[in-house]
Write a protein that holds these residues in place. Sequence first.
Motif, PDB file in Angstrom:
ATOM      1  N   MET A  36       0.834  -1.207   0.000  1.00  0.00           N
ATOM      2  CA  MET A  36       0.000   0.000   0.000  1.00  0.00           C
ATOM      3  C   MET A  36       0.867   1.256   0.000  1.00  0.00           C
ATOM      4  O   MET A  36       0.575   2.227  -0.695  1.00  0.00           O
ATOM      5  N   LEU A 151      -4.577  -6.531   0.732  1.00  0.00           N
ATOM      6  CA  LEU A 151      -3.643  -5.415   0.679  1.00  0.00           C
ATOM      7  C   LEU A 151      -2.518  -5.674  -0.311  1.00  0.00           C
ATOM      8  O   LEU A 151      -2.069  -4.764  -1.020  1.00  0.00           O
ATOM      9  N   GLN A 154      -3.372  -4.930  -4.106  1.00  0.00           N
ATOM     10  CA  GLN A 154      -3.720  -3.575  -4.554  1.00  0.00           C
ATOM     11  C   GLN A 154      -2.705  -3.079  -5.578  1.00  0.00           C
ATOM     12  O   GLN A 154      -1.529  -3.435  -5.544  1.00  0.00           O
ATOM     13  N   LYS A 161     -10.822   3.228  -2.982  1.00  0.00           N
ATOM     14  CA  LYS A 161      -9.947   3.173  -1.817  1.00  0.00           C
ATOM     15  C   LYS A 161     -10.438   2.127  -0.827  1.00  0.00           C
ATOM     16  O   LYS A 161     -11.642   1.971  -0.625  1.00  0.00           O
ATOM     17  N   LEU A 185      -0.634   5.458   3.170  1.00  0.00           N
ATOM     18  CA  LEU A 185      -1.077   4.150   2.685  1.00  0.00           C
ATOM     19  C   LEU A 185      -2.253   4.225   1.720  1.00  0.00           C
ATOM     20  O   LEU A 185      -2.603   3.219   1.106  1.00  0.00           O
TER      21      LEU A 185
END
Length: 333
Positions: A36, A151, A154, A161, A185
């Motif tokens: 992130m 996570l 991503q 978001k 992040l």
Amino acid sequence: MDLLRALQSEMMKPLLTKTNVVIVGTGDMSRGLTNMYHCFGDKQEFDLVVTEPLPDVKVEESVFTDKDVDVETLRDALLFADMVILAIPGKHIQRFLESQKDVLCDGTTVLVDISNSYVAGDDIEKSLYRLHLHNVVPWCRAFNDNGGVNLMTQHPSTKAKLVTEICGKDKGAVEKVKRFAQEGLGFSVKTVPHDRIKDIQSAQQSLGKEWIDSAIILVAIFVLFELYAILRYNHYKGYAWYHLPIQVTNKAICSAAIYGFSLSMVPGIFVKLGDLARDGRATRKIPSWLLHWLKLRKHLGLLSLYFLAVHVVMSLLIFNEHYYGKFYESRAR
């Protein structure tokens, strides 16, 4: 000389204003947070360091080479940390804090607990309380409502978001972590009052009330129709009991799917009928039971879809002349 000092001062400003964030641990959550930071983080405002929770053990640099983070030994990382994210199991938090008390418990370093544990008391708040440091060390809970795999997957091109909830006693600590979550992040942040901390504890260890309630409803419907099918087909119509596991149970599964889909539609209809009855007059508060029912719509629909899929598979397994003789009878002219 004055010019040289001015240049040195300007060069030192970024170093002095950057927030040093340390992640203790190298598991999925640690890798997810570094991803992130790599994708969305403001590298001018935050420095991110990853370290192992054991002294004198350095992280393998090959794991984080492309994530814009530094890797250091535990002691070196903690000495200049403004924020420490504890990406370690909850049961080890107290022992870790005891071993690093002289560095972490000075009252200036913010500790962030991202653990999920089934065991009550395996969290930073209870650990600090047992160490008599709960009024000294600023802390908060965050990021534990997101899975490490999510996570890690991503990408910078991701438009939506991810959302995280942050909770803690110290408002200053919460604001610091909130700023890092947003700017460092790329999270969208919701702040939860401390008296509601139980709402976000063990976030990844629970199916959620909606899933549990929906499963109870569908299972109850299935059991009722299974009992009805046994009475109707095995008891009154004399079906042999070897038909129960597939043929008779298949009928109950089909009925559960149909009623599950129906229940997922009903609360929306009730709300629409209420709107029509008011005919533009002052809106009334929707009853709590109906609000909860509205929240169950998606879950009831998905579980019903699962029951329907099982029904289709079971029907195909027994699709032959023995069970569906009528489909194979030729029509008399």
